[in-house]
Motif scaffolding. Sequence first.
Motif, PDB file in Angstrom:
ATOM      1  N   GLU A 161      38.584  81.160  55.576  1.00  0.00           N
ATOM      2  CA  GLU A 161      39.880  81.658  55.990  1.00  0.00           C
ATOM      3  C   GLU A 161      40.765  80.461  56.269  1.00  0.00           C
ATOM      4  OE1 GLU A 161      39.632  83.687  59.638  1.00  0.00           O
ATOM      5  OE2 GLU A 161      41.665  84.472  59.568  1.00  0.00           O
ATOM      6  N   LYS A 162      42.032  80.617  56.074  1.00  0.00           N
ATOM      7  CA  LYS A 162      42.947  79.539  56.417  1.00  0.00           C
ATOM      8  C   LYS A 162      42.791  79.257  57.901  1.00  0.00           C
ATOM      9  CE  LYS A 162      47.508  79.934  56.516  1.00  0.00           C
ATOM     10  NZ  LYS A 162      48.884  80.189  56.087  1.00  0.00           N
ATOM     11  N   PRO A 163      42.730  77.986  58.283  1.00  0.00           N
ATOM     12  CA  PRO A 163      42.534  77.694  59.704  1.00  0.00           C
ATOM     13  C   PRO A 163      43.530  78.464  60.544  1.00  0.00           C
ATOM     14  CG  PRO A 163      42.551  75.687  58.429  1.00  0.00           C
ATOM     15  CD  PRO A 163      42.832  76.798  57.470  1.00  0.00           C
ATOM     16  N   PHE A 164      42.999  79.034  61.560  1.00  0.00           N
ATOM     17  CA  PHE A 164      43.812  79.955  62.337  1.00  0.00           C
ATOM     18  C   PHE A 164      44.629  79.194  63.363  1.00  0.00           C
ATOM     19  CE2 PHE A 164      44.114  83.078  65.850  1.00  0.00           C
ATOM     20  CZ  PHE A 164      44.963  83.951  65.194  1.00  0.00           C
ATOM     21  N   VAL A 165      45.908  79.226  63.206  1.00  0.00           N
ATOM     22  CA  VAL A 165      46.769  78.517  64.148  1.00  0.00           C
ATOM     23  C   VAL A 165      47.044  79.432  65.328  1.00  0.00           C
ATOM     24  CG1 VAL A 165      48.876  77.172  64.336  1.00  0.00           C
ATOM     25  CG2 VAL A 165      47.851  77.605  62.093  1.00  0.00           C
ATOM     26  N   ILE A 166      46.820  78.882  66.481  1.00  0.00           N
ATOM     27  CA  ILE A 166      47.034  79.721  67.651  1.00  0.00           C
ATOM     28  C   ILE A 166      48.492  79.603  68.078  1.00  0.00           C
ATOM     29  CG2 ILE A 166      46.408  80.124  70.046  1.00  0.00           C
ATOM     30  CD1 ILE A 166      43.642  79.181  69.360  1.00  0.00           C
ATOM     31  N   VAL A 167      49.216  80.592  67.743  1.00  0.00           N
ATOM     32  CA  VAL A 167      50.594  80.663  68.226  1.00  0.00           C
ATOM     33  C   VAL A 167      50.619  81.835  69.184  1.00  0.00           C
ATOM     34  CG1 VAL A 167      53.002  80.880  67.574  1.00  0.00           C
ATOM     35  CG2 VAL A 167      51.359  79.891  65.990  1.00  0.00           C
ATOM     36  N   SER A 168      51.123  81.562  70.367  1.00  0.00           N
ATOM     37  CA  SER A 168      50.946  82.582  71.402  1.00  0.00           C
ATOM     38  C   SER A 168      51.574  83.904  70.982  1.00  0.00           C
ATOM     39  CB  SER A 168      51.538  82.103  72.711  1.00  0.00           C
ATOM     40  OG  SER A 168      52.907  81.826  72.528  1.00  0.00           O
ATOM     41  N   ARG A 169      52.712  83.835  70.274  1.00  0.00           N
ATOM     42  CA  ARG A 169      53.368  85.079  69.926  1.00  0.00           C
ATOM     43  C   ARG A 169      52.533  85.843  68.897  1.00  0.00           C
ATOM     44  NH1 ARG A 169      57.345  85.424  66.480  1.00  0.00           N
ATOM     45  NH2 ARG A 169      58.392  87.446  66.396  1.00  0.00           N
TER      46      ARG A 169
END
Lengths: 564, 145, 189, 144, 502, 499
Positions: free
Chosen positions: C80-88
């Motif tokens: 999976e594409k690395p999961f970017v943690i964006v709070s929204r």
Amino acid sequence: MTDYFMPSLIYFAAAAIVPFIAAPRLRATFMLAVPFAGFASFATMAYGTYAFMPFFDFNLKIFRLDGLSFIFGLIFSIAAFISIAFAWHIRDRLEQVSSLVYAGAAIGAVFAGDLITLFVFWEGTAIASALLIWARRTPGAIATTMRYFTFQIASGLLLFIGIVLFYRDTGSVAFQHMELDSLGTWLIFLAFGFKCAFPLMHNWLQDAYPAATPTGTVTLSAFTTKLAIYALARGFAGTEFLIYIGAAMSLFPVFFAAIENNLRRVLAYSLNNQLGFMVVGIGIGTPLALDGTVAHAFVHVIYKALLFMSVGAVIYRTGTAKVSDLGGLWKYMPWTMAFCIVGSLSISAFPLFSGFVAKSLILSATASSGHIWVWMALVVASVGVLEHAGIKIPYSMFFGHDRGWKVKEAPLPMLLIMGFAATLCVLIGVFPQTLYALLPYPVEYEPYTADHVITQLQMLFFAALAFALLIRFNIYPAEYRSINLDFDWVYRRFLPNVLRVVTHYVTVIWRVYARFADRRIERALMVIYRAHGPQGALARTWPTGSMVLWIAILLGITLGLAYL
Amino acid sequence: MHHHLILRVVAKLLLPFILLYALYVQWHGDYGPGGGFQAGVIFAVGFILYALVYGVDALVRVVPRGVLVGAMAVGLLLYAGTGVVSLFLGLDYLDYSRLAHDPVHGQEWGILLVELGVGIAVAAAMTAIFVAFATREPDIDDEDW
Amino acid sequence: MGIILVDLMLFGFLVLTALAIMRLTNLFAVTMLAGLFSLLAAGLFVTMDAVDVAFTEAAVGAGISTVLMLSALALTARNEKPFVIVSRRMAVPLICCLVTGAALIYGTLDMPAFGDPDAPVHTHVGGEYITRVIPDTGVPNIVTAVLASYRGYDTLGETTVIFVAAIAVLLLIGFPRSATRRRDEDGSE
Amino acid sequence: MPETLPEQVPNQLADLLIFIGGHYNYWMVIVLMMIGLYITISRGNLVKKIVGLNIFQTSVFMLYISMGKVAGGTAPIITGNPDEVYSNPLPHVLILTAIVVGISTTALALALVVRIREAFGTIEEDEILTIERDLEFPAQEASK
Amino acid sequence: MIPQAIISQLPILQVIVPLIAAPFCALLGGRNRAWALAFAVSLVTFAISAMLFASTLDGTVLSYQLGGWAPPIGIEYRVDALNAFVLLIVSGVGALTMLYARESVAYEIDERHHGLFYSAFVFCMTGLLGVTITGDAFNVFVFLEISSLSTYALVASGAKRDRRALTAAYNYLIMGTIGATFFVIGLGLLYMITGTLNMADLAHKLVEHGDSRTLRMGFAFIVVGFGLKLAMFPLHLWLPNAYTHAPSAVSAFVSATSTKVAVYLMLRFLFTVFGFSIPFEVDVLRTIVLPLALIGILAGSIVAVFQEDLKRLLAYSSISQIGYMLVGITLLTPGGLMASIIHLFNHAVAKAALFMVAGAYVMQAGTSTISDLRGVGRDMPFTTAAFVVGGLSLVGVPMTVGFISKWYLVQAALEQGWWPVAGLIVLSSLVAFAYVWRFVEAAYMYPTPDGVIRREAPLTMLIPMWIFAGSSIFFGLNASLTSAAASRAASGLIAASSLIWQ
Amino acid sequence: MTMMLLSTNSALFLALFLPLSAIVLLGALREFPRARDVAHVGTAVVTFSLVLLLLVRFLKADIPNVFLFEVMPGLPINFSIEPLGMVFALLASGLWIFISLYAVGYMRANGEEHQTRFAMFFTLAVAAALGIAFSANLFTLFIYYELLTLSTYPLVAHKGTPEARRGARIYLSILLSTSIGFFLVAIIWTWTVAGTLDFAAGGILQGHLDPGYAPLLLALFAFGIGKAALMPFHRWLPSAMVAPAPVSALLHAVAVVKGGVFTLLKVSVYIFGTGFLSATHAAVWLCWVAAISIIVAAVIAISKDDLKARLAYSTISQLAYVTLGVALANQMGMIGSTMQIVMHAMAKITLFMCAGAIYVAAHKTKVSEMSGLGRQMPITFIAFFVASLSIVGLPPMGGAWSKWFLLLSAADANQIAMIAVLGIGSLLSIAYLMPIPVKALFGAVPAGQAPSDAHEPPLSMLLPICATALGCVLLFFFANEIYGFLLHVPLLPPEGGLQ
């Protein structure tokens, strides 16, 4: 009755035929015959109402012949004859047709037995007279006539509205004596007043008459106002209010006439003044007064035509009617001068001239009815008449400063008709009883009593003396190139300005509003487009997750609802 | 894939047992857990195993795509047909009561038949799906992984 | 009590597996864990007396679906594409799930207790099957009887579903892709 | 189970515990369900969405099966013992059907993912969306 | 005459005839064999539904027990005026789309896929018919999935023309599955408190059960689940792409039937099952569904106005039209229901025609972009005329069936005193006119772009689209049949529910 | 007499559908312009004779009733004849003869394209107007009303330029949005409260509608009938000025605006009932709206230099007279309104045909450029003058009588203010209308402008102009007949006895 005959039809029929007669002289001749035919058609008829016409809910009486209408019919026939004859040289079909229609309409109005018919012909005179002036085809005439026309139509409208209200009040449209007791009758009264050039409503007269062709003016002077006099006499005889109006009418033009430069305008003011006498007569309303009014109208048509014709002849030769431009023509136009003086003497009510025999009736009636102040006013007005019409007109045209005009005498047809009118003036002045016999009410009156004659002569001489002195000391306010504005600025300047301003503001407000609305709509569309356009939030392709958000929101609300 | 000899041998040995088990599940569904669906899945797993070991092409050779689709259809039609038969027997759809001499036996028969249909259909369908995936050429090379 | 413990343990594992699936980006691992999840679920089904379901879940979830998933992965991507943690990006779905969960939990509050034999579920139609299955059909496995006879029509539908799925898959990827690919990529990129 | 609770616990607490004991099962299921849903909606990877969906559905199956459980019951296979309590077979049947539907959906979804990968070269939702948007509004792409 | 035995079996034949035929389609393969079978079957199906419709029009309710088991135990088919009407719509649209599909599919789908394609097509129809006819709640789910799965595949097969069909299908799949699962959850909650799955029995038990939190959430989940399926406004996100990129025949069929069937299900559950036995249900409907429906009506229309692609325009218009049906439902009066049902018919007929026209453009002009279709009215006069008719029906211009439904809808809203609602309905009709007119203007008032050659669509496409266009005029002129059916259906629904407190 | 063979019902049916079938004929004659034009005029003549036949039968109390079918239970499409409809039908079909003849001349003289399409939609529009006239219920009327809107769109957009399209779009959008947004709602409301939409003597709302809502319902009708061009929903009229002159004449005189005010009239007489309206004072506000429309539109007309724009605003002002008559809600008002419809139609058609003739002959559209033009085209401008007099309301033009009845109506309603408005409106109409022919006939060619080589338009245009100008005069004398005819309009429900 299916017999729709009325004398005015002869005029209308002639008007329909005239344009198709190619030969000018034949045409003129044909036209000349029309007044005779018209008069002949009703001269021998017994008094009574002839043509009924069922229309809408009422039975129109379109041809009513009685004393009053008969004499006015006669007056108008004579006037028609004079004006047509004076216009012998005219080739303009439009002018010819409209003068015929005008005369026909006026006669039709006189014989109208009901208000509807009256209204129809009333407006007919308005349209025809306007066309007559337009026929001069100058820009000034067009603008002036638009005003004139509007004024006439306004009068017609008032009449129309008055008729409506009157009809609703009384259930009748018969044209009979009315009382000023309702809005309807007041409006009718006002409509008559408009046409009659009551003070403050008079300016259309001074405005329009000088703007017409010289021949047209003669026609105009005869019909419109006299029709109003007839209508007032028929509808509002004995209305006290009219006495004061008449007095004012006869007085105020005197001053304007004195300072006026344009002779046709002078005559127009004088017309006003003369009408004042008649209105007073109507206001008094006794048989004597009414007879005086009628008689005055009769003679007035002739001598006023005579005066307009002489001025017209001068204009015909010189092209101007301005006091400041004229003078010393007696050498070149002696006949015209002579006829003009006859007219002047008539209008000044010099004994043995027609004005005297008619005016005396009114003055006597006024005196006998006890309106002493009114009588005084009329006397003063008579002095004024002499001042401006009796002396100023012939003096300024034919004597006065010689402006170096070298012109020919007026053409023969004009001279002939002027002579005819002058003759009538003298004849009536000399044999007044002939005229009196025609009047609607039987009168026993003798104008040539010493008392009358002396009073009149004294007055005239003092007036002449005054004029001479004024001229002598150069106090007489003449010969200035000026146009006098009296009340006419109201409609010449004020009302058009008001209309212009109103139009301007309404259109401006309208445009601003429209632009405002447009911009609002545009902006709203932009907002809508931003949300709903192809790239707007509502039209975009959203990831699947966002829809679950909506599900959650829905469920959340539901949950909230469940708790509530 | 071809060099895993042990795998191939084991698989070859295992395969009959898987299929046998599938048949057991199929027929024993009336009495214990299991039934047509489970049996079909197990059956399919057998095929898949075969494909994994011998390659999909081998499997396709054994059961061509047309056969799979046909088998699917046969399974489904067997089920639906059972119902149609009851229609012809004058009963409502899928009413097995007249399939045998008495209603209870009829039910048993019916259940057996439809379970068989399910089994066939599921086995074929699952295999077909697998085959579809497996025969698809990878878009990406192994190095990209 | 023991059952409860087993239940709780299974649930615990299930939750852990699910969370792990959520966190991991290696799709192979995810697939394997998904298989594990199915197995655990099958175990849970067994504790709740649903042996047939457990069997199926095991066969399908842990078996076929893993195989399919793997074959699909072979054709798509491993990670999976690395999961970017964006709070929204995190918060919105989280809130969604919390709200939906809250709604569901609210719904359970009036439910009959777990295992309550007097629940309408057991007293109405369900109970009836148990009493009449033998006289009606003579099949001891009630599930089979209901599946194939009482609600046989549902099962026909079910078979149709799987048939449709196969048809659909064949329609989509059932044929060598060379031709398809050329067309797919016409004029793009 | 309710009857195993000590009697001396105050009634309210007992009720609460009984309630929790009677419902925890559902709640756990719901927690699982939400995790599944969360994976489905928060992840951009198409395969992972499918996995999430599977978890979601499996949890729903558990909910159904929980309904069918009867305390002290056994699997609904007639044993001949007249006193035997059986769990409710109907949810099992339903869920068997549902499982099949689930696997069918999964298979189809995976097939779609394969095709998407072939057509777009990616299976990440945001990348696909970008490509699609550029397809739809080529002008914007040029201006970028 | 048809023997009585067959007549009594009509309900089941309605579903299993296409169900049995579908696998054969898959086996027959291309070269029109699959098509011929599919077409023949759809005709038979239509005939069956017509017979069903005729026999239920008088208010008869046909009950069919599958497997011979009495309802709460077994599965029941239940046909009343409402679902007979919907069946007629589905099978009618199916038959005509099948005729239309021949050329269209030949153009848009590889020939080797034809067998599978038609098989999926017939399955899709089967599923929709099965959903409509059944009286068992869980059976609804099963058949819903049959139709959904086949729809996903059908939509995805539009990938030959545009690869976006794949993502559209995928999104549709995810959302559709979530929707179906929500329905299953809701149904589970209901099952939990009633122990039954038969709709009639459920209704009965729910009244017995009374109010409870479980029931409320069951209601909420079912409404949301169906809301997803029928593309209720904020839950419509799957729809535009799916309808846009699907093959033309599929767009025509799916747009005309699948959301309609979902609306039918909504009606069925709301009225027959829930029956408004608790005020909460009314609250949800009035405070959530109604505003959303209204927003959807307006927003859908407005978005459609700005769309460049004809099919996408039509898709957004569908969202708006679905809003009308929902508004009619939330009115909770016979009039409102009648309006909804007639509108359901109207929309099916008009949308089918419109999508067929769009498909004809795709085939003959190679595009469905409005700006590329300028002047098409002269090149393809019959096709474009059909668009005008269908479009006017969408707008609700008099003499079209759309007018009838809007008439009833506004009337029902006015009866309730819902002024703003009536106003909004009318307003959005105007917006609808804007988007229809936008295309009409482009088609007639602009010159054809240079170098574009377009020929009139073949007869097999013209006939079905004109049958639809014609029937939207015919039923606009003579609404007695539709309004009789709708009023019968509506009164049936109202009678089944406990809307007495109103 | 073949006419005798026609039953009244079939005559009505023919009158309604003959023009419709003629469209097909016109389309078929696409390749034969001459035959097509003959067919166009011929259709007009035949239709008019059918209407005349209907009139004759109607005067013998032979009232037809054509029932087509029932759209919804209780909502049939049917047609009948009552006096108002008869008047409108006579007007529309009669003027159609002139306007079709004129259109043929105009289109040819101007070399316009798509003449066949033009003729077809023209015929359709008149057919729709006839449908409006003969509708026996509001529903049927509404359908024809919309048909009229749609059929005139291609005519307005005829030139196909972006400007024409824009104007046509505004035209269409305003007419449609008002008709659907208000009119339809009003109809449905009426249906909901009254349970019927049939036109009935004395109205159908009395006793069904809460009088408090009557003004609101009336507002929906008055603004919904956008064709009546009541401010502020009048903007379509100036926008539609992009159309060719025959279309403008059609819009202003024959079909569209007349259809609008006629509809309004019918609604007030047969739906509300004048008794109900006046008793509830529901229409008082409408008087004022009409009054404002009269004055404001007239004032705007004064400021317009474009001839057609000026005429358009004049139409708005004049139409508001009709609305005023409706709003005054009494018998005289009804008669006045009808008369105004007739008189204004005759005058406006003349004016627009003159405007078209001026455009064709001299390519002039601005009032300021027309000074002195009357010398070249005297007949046209005399006709213009005559028609202007009629608009102003002067005898001997028909316009006087409509004002008469409107004034009577205002007097009956005790609305003195409205009397004043009517008067002012007339005076304003002098201001915007009279200078045009006067300047053209008597004025000089403006300085710096080359004297144009214009001449009278071709005979096919001149004849209709003269005919309608003459018509203005004739109407003055035949107003009595119209009045007598209109007295038959039933204002009270039958049980109350006729007037």
